[in-house]
Design a protein around this motif. Structure first.
Motif, PDB file in Angstrom:
ATOM      1  N   GLY A  11      23.578  64.012  52.040  1.00 54.50           N
ATOM      2  CA  GLY A  11      23.429  62.914  52.991  1.00 54.50           C
ATOM      3  C   GLY A  11      23.691  61.573  52.340  1.00 54.50           C
ATOM      4  O   GLY A  11      23.401  61.372  51.157  1.00 54.50           O
ATOM      5  N   ALA A  12      24.230  60.688  53.131  1.00 56.81           N
ATOM      6  CA  ALA A  12      24.628  59.375  52.616  1.00 56.81           C
ATOM      7  C   ALA A  12      23.449  58.502  52.211  1.00 56.81           C
ATOM      8  O   ALA A  12      23.604  57.570  51.430  1.00 56.81           O
ATOM      9  N   SER A  13      22.261  58.795  52.723  1.00 56.26           N
ATOM     10  CA  SER A  13      21.107  57.965  52.387  1.00 56.26           C
ATOM     11  C   SER A  13      20.224  58.570  51.300  1.00 56.26           C
ATOM     12  O   SER A  13      19.153  58.042  51.010  1.00 56.26           O
ATOM     13  N   SER A  14      20.696  59.641  50.674  1.00 61.63           N
ATOM     14  CA  SER A  14      19.891  60.284  49.624  1.00 61.63           C
ATOM     15  C   SER A  14      19.971  59.495  48.313  1.00 61.63           C
ATOM     16  O   SER A  14      20.927  58.765  48.054  1.00 61.63           O
ATOM     17  N   GLY A  15      18.979  59.673  47.494  1.00 63.63           N
ATOM     18  CA  GLY A  15      18.947  59.016  46.191  1.00 63.63           C
ATOM     19  C   GLY A  15      20.043  59.517  45.272  1.00 63.63           C
ATOM     20  O   GLY A  15      20.612  58.746  44.487  1.00 63.63           O
ATOM     21  N   ASP A  16      20.348  60.811  45.373  1.00 59.44           N
ATOM     22  CA  ASP A  16      21.412  61.375  44.543  1.00 59.44           C
ATOM     23  C   ASP A  16      22.770  60.784  44.908  1.00 59.44           C
ATOM     24  O   ASP A  16      23.607  60.559  44.036  1.00 59.44           O
ATOM     25  N   CYS A  17      22.979  60.544  46.191  1.00 58.80           N
ATOM     26  CA  CYS A  17      24.233  59.933  46.646  1.00 58.80           C
ATOM     27  C   CYS A  17      24.367  58.521  46.070  1.00 58.80           C
ATOM     28  O   CYS A  17      25.414  58.153  45.541  1.00 58.80           O
ATOM     29  N   ALA A  18      23.294  57.762  46.160  1.00 53.26           N
ATOM     30  CA  ALA A  18      23.311  56.392  45.628  1.00 53.26           C
ATOM     31  C   ALA A  18      23.550  56.396  44.126  1.00 53.26           C
ATOM     32  O   ALA A  18      24.326  55.581  43.610  1.00 53.26           O
ATOM     33  N   ALA A  19      22.919  57.317  43.428  1.00 51.34           N
ATOM     34  CA  ALA A  19      23.087  57.397  41.975  1.00 51.34           C
ATOM     35  C   ALA A  19      24.523  57.767  41.607  1.00 51.34           C
ATOM     36  O   ALA A  19      25.073  57.240  40.638  1.00 51.34           O
ATOM     37  N   ALA A  20      25.113  58.671  42.383  1.00 48.42           N
ATOM     38  CA  ALA A  20      26.496  59.074  42.111  1.00 48.42           C
ATOM     39  C   ALA A  20      27.446  57.898  42.282  1.00 48.42           C
ATOM     40  O   ALA A  20      28.354  57.696  41.471  1.00 48.42           O
ATOM     41  N   TRP A  21      27.250  57.105  43.340  1.00 45.78           N
ATOM     42  CA  TRP A  21      28.117  55.947  43.551  1.00 45.78           C
ATOM     43  C   TRP A  21      27.845  54.849  42.531  1.00 45.78           C
ATOM     44  O   TRP A  21      28.753  54.100  42.154  1.00 45.78           O
ATOM     45  N   ASP A  22      26.612  54.750  42.039  1.00 39.94           N
ATOM     46  CA  ASP A  22      26.311  53.796  40.963  1.00 39.94           C
ATOM     47  C   ASP A  22      27.092  54.143  39.702  1.00 39.94           C
ATOM     48  O   ASP A  22      27.594  53.260  39.004  1.00 39.94           O
ATOM     49  N   ALA A  37      30.857  62.118  43.691  1.00 41.25           N
ATOM     50  CA  ALA A  37      30.003  61.319  44.579  1.00 41.25           C
ATOM     51  C   ALA A  37      30.230  61.708  46.041  1.00 41.25           C
ATOM     52  O   ALA A  37      29.273  61.827  46.815  1.00 41.25           O
ATOM     53  N   ARG A  38      31.472  61.912  46.411  1.00 38.38           N
ATOM     54  CA  ARG A  38      31.763  62.336  47.786  1.00 38.38           C
ATOM     55  C   ARG A  38      31.133  63.687  48.081  1.00 38.38           C
ATOM     56  O   ARG A  38      30.582  63.899  49.175  1.00 38.38           O
ATOM     57  N   ASN A  39      31.218  64.606  47.129  1.00 33.22           N
ATOM     58  CA  ASN A  39      30.624  65.930  47.322  1.00 33.22           C
ATOM     59  C   ASN A  39      29.103  65.841  47.460  1.00 33.22           C
ATOM     60  O   ASN A  39      28.517  66.476  48.340  1.00 33.22           O
ATOM     61  N   VAL A  40      28.475  65.063  46.594  1.00 30.48           N
ATOM     62  CA  VAL A  40      27.016  64.915  46.635  1.00 30.48           C
ATOM     63  C   VAL A  40      26.588  64.307  47.964  1.00 30.48           C
ATOM     64  O   VAL A  40      25.647  64.775  48.598  1.00 30.48           O
ATOM     65  N   CYS A  41      27.298  63.273  48.400  1.00 30.36           N
ATOM     66  CA  CYS A  41      26.928  62.593  49.638  1.00 30.36           C
ATOM     67  C   CYS A  41      27.149  63.473  50.860  1.00 30.36           C
ATOM     68  O   CYS A  41      26.389  63.392  51.834  1.00 30.36           O
ATOM     69  N   SER A  42      28.175  64.318  50.821  1.00 30.45           N
ATOM     70  CA  SER A  42      28.421  65.184  51.975  1.00 30.45           C
ATOM     71  C   SER A  42      27.388  66.310  52.062  1.00 30.45           C
ATOM     72  O   SER A  42      27.046  66.749  53.153  1.00 30.45           O
ATOM     73  N   THR A  43      26.871  66.755  50.925  1.00 31.43           N
ATOM     74  CA  THR A  43      25.879  67.832  50.955  1.00 31.43           C
ATOM     75  C   THR A  43      24.455  67.322  51.097  1.00 31.43           C
ATOM     76  O   THR A  43      23.636  67.945  51.772  1.00 31.43           O
TER      77      THR A  43
END
Length: 74
Positions: free
Chosen positions: A23-34, A15-21
């Motif tokens: 962006g924190a507001s991306s759908g993929d970032c939210a899905a990873a943290w979910d 999730a940290r990797n996805v959000c750093s690449t």
């Protein structure tokens, strides 16, 4: 239980990797943290199952209408 903890660590890292690449507001970032949150919830449920009930909890399970066991919501 250690398997789920390892999985939580792995998913957190992902999730940290996805959000750093992306962006924190991306759908993929939210899905990873979910996904991380769901694993943490499952771990919590497994810990809850492992904890034996107290005598009072067992009494309330057997006698849900007892005065001592009533639950009042605010």
């Amino acid at each position: 239980m250690s398997n789920i903890n390892e999985q939580i660590k792995k998913e957190t890292e992902e999730a940290r990797n996805v959000c750093s690449t992306e962006g924190a507001s991306s759908g993929d970032c939210a899905a990873a943290w979910d996904a991380v949150e769901e694993l943490q919830a499952e771990a919590s449920h497994q810990r809850e199952k492992e904890t034996p009930k107290t005598g009072f909890q067992q009494y309330c399970d057997d006698n849900p209408d007892a005065v001592e066991c009533r639950v009042y919501e605010d």
